[in-house]
Design an enzyme around this catalytic site. Sequence first.
Site, PDB file in Angstrom:
ATOM      1  N   ASP A 117      15.312 -16.407  44.880  1.00  0.00           N
ATOM      2  CA  ASP A 117      14.594 -15.165  44.609  1.00  0.00           C
ATOM      3  C   ASP A 117      13.104 -15.416  44.852  1.00  0.00           C
ATOM      4  OD1 ASP A 117      14.854 -12.297  43.276  1.00  0.00           O
ATOM      5  OD2 ASP A 117      13.288 -13.312  42.126  1.00  0.00           O
ATOM      6  N   HIS A 319      23.374 -11.671  43.723  1.00  0.00           N
ATOM      7  CA  HIS A 319      22.008 -12.156  43.848  1.00  0.00           C
ATOM      8  C   HIS A 319      21.760 -13.491  43.153  1.00  0.00           C
ATOM      9  CE1 HIS A 319      17.723 -11.876  44.540  1.00  0.00           C
ATOM     10  NE2 HIS A 319      17.477 -11.983  43.249  1.00  0.00           N
TER      11      HIS A 319
END
Length: 342
Positions: A117, A319
Site C-alpha cells: 500500500d 488489498h
Amino acid sequence: MVERIDGASTRGGALFAIEHHDVQVNGVNLHYAAAGDPDAPLVVLLHGFPECWYSWRHQLPALAAAGYRAVAPDQRGFARSERPEAVEAYALPHLVGDVVMLARELGAERFAVVGHDWGAPVAWQTALFRPDLVRGVVGMSVTPPLPRQGATPPLAVMDALFQGRFYWNYFNRPGVADAEFAADPERTFRAFLYGASGDNPRNDPQPPQPLLPADGSFLGALDDTGQLPSWATAADIAVFAEEYAKNGFTGGLNLYRNIDRNWELSAAWDRLPLLVPGLYVYGDRDLVGSFPGMEGVIDALPQLYPTLKPHLVLPGCGHWTQQERPAEVNEALLDFLADLPA
C-alpha cells in the site's frame, strides 16, 4: 521490549520473538518491530494505511527463521512512532529518508526493502534513489512509478472524474476522515480489512471504485456489516485499534494530503530506471486494480522496468496482500531474497 506472538515461526526448536525498539532518524522518533539475528542481512518491511508493524506479523518470524533480520517500522505519524504536525513532513522524500537513516542506524551497509500500500511507493522510491544501498525491492498492491501523464495534478483529475467523491479527495478534507475513523477505531479496522479484502463478495471479480455515498461518509461505503475476513480475528482488530490509540489516523491521512506535492516533486525522477531486482505482488481482487488508468499498466511493467521479475498475482486476494495470503507471500519473499546478489 520483547513480545512473543503465538504461532511465530521456529527453526531448530527456537521461537523467533518479535522485539520492539525506538530509534531517532531524520529528526523523528520511529518505533520498529524486529525479529532475527541483528547481524543477519536486513529486510525492511513498510506498511500502508491504516496499518502499522502488526501488518507484518506473519512475515517477521518467517524471515527471521530463514536467516534474515526483519524490521517493520511504524512509519512516521503511525501507531507508536512520532507524529510531526506539518502536513508537508509526510512527502515521499521524507519517508524515503526515514528508511535510509533507519538502515544506517541498524548498521546495514545494504538492505532489501518491501512495501505494501503506501509502503510500496516508499519502497520503490528508496530503490530508485539509492541503488547503492538497496539490494532488491518488493512492492505489493501499488505498482512502481508510472511515467507522468498530462499537466493536471492527481487530486484535480480525480475530483473532475468523480465529482469529489473519490476517496483521495475525501481524505484531503482537513479533520473530516480523521474524525470519522477515530470515532470507533474497531469499526474502522473491521470495515477496512473486510471491505477491501478478497473475502468480500462485492470485490469479485473486481472491486468497484472507492467512492463516497450520498451521505458523505466513507466507512459505510467500504463495508458496514461488521464482518471479519477469514484471515483476521477480533484480537487482531483490537491490536490495530490499540496501536492507533496514540496518534489516531491523521498521520496516515497526511500521506494522502501530499499526493499533489509528490506529483510536483516527481518531475525530478520521472522515468528514472530501476537498477536493482524488483518484484510486484498483487491480488486480483485489489481495489487498486480498478483505479482509472490502470488497464494495461501491469502488462507494461516489464518494458518500463526491465529489472522486475515476473509479477505474482494472487487469485481471490484483495488489498491486504501479506495478511490475506501470508504463506504465499512468505514463499515469494524468500525465493526473491535468495536470488539477490550477495
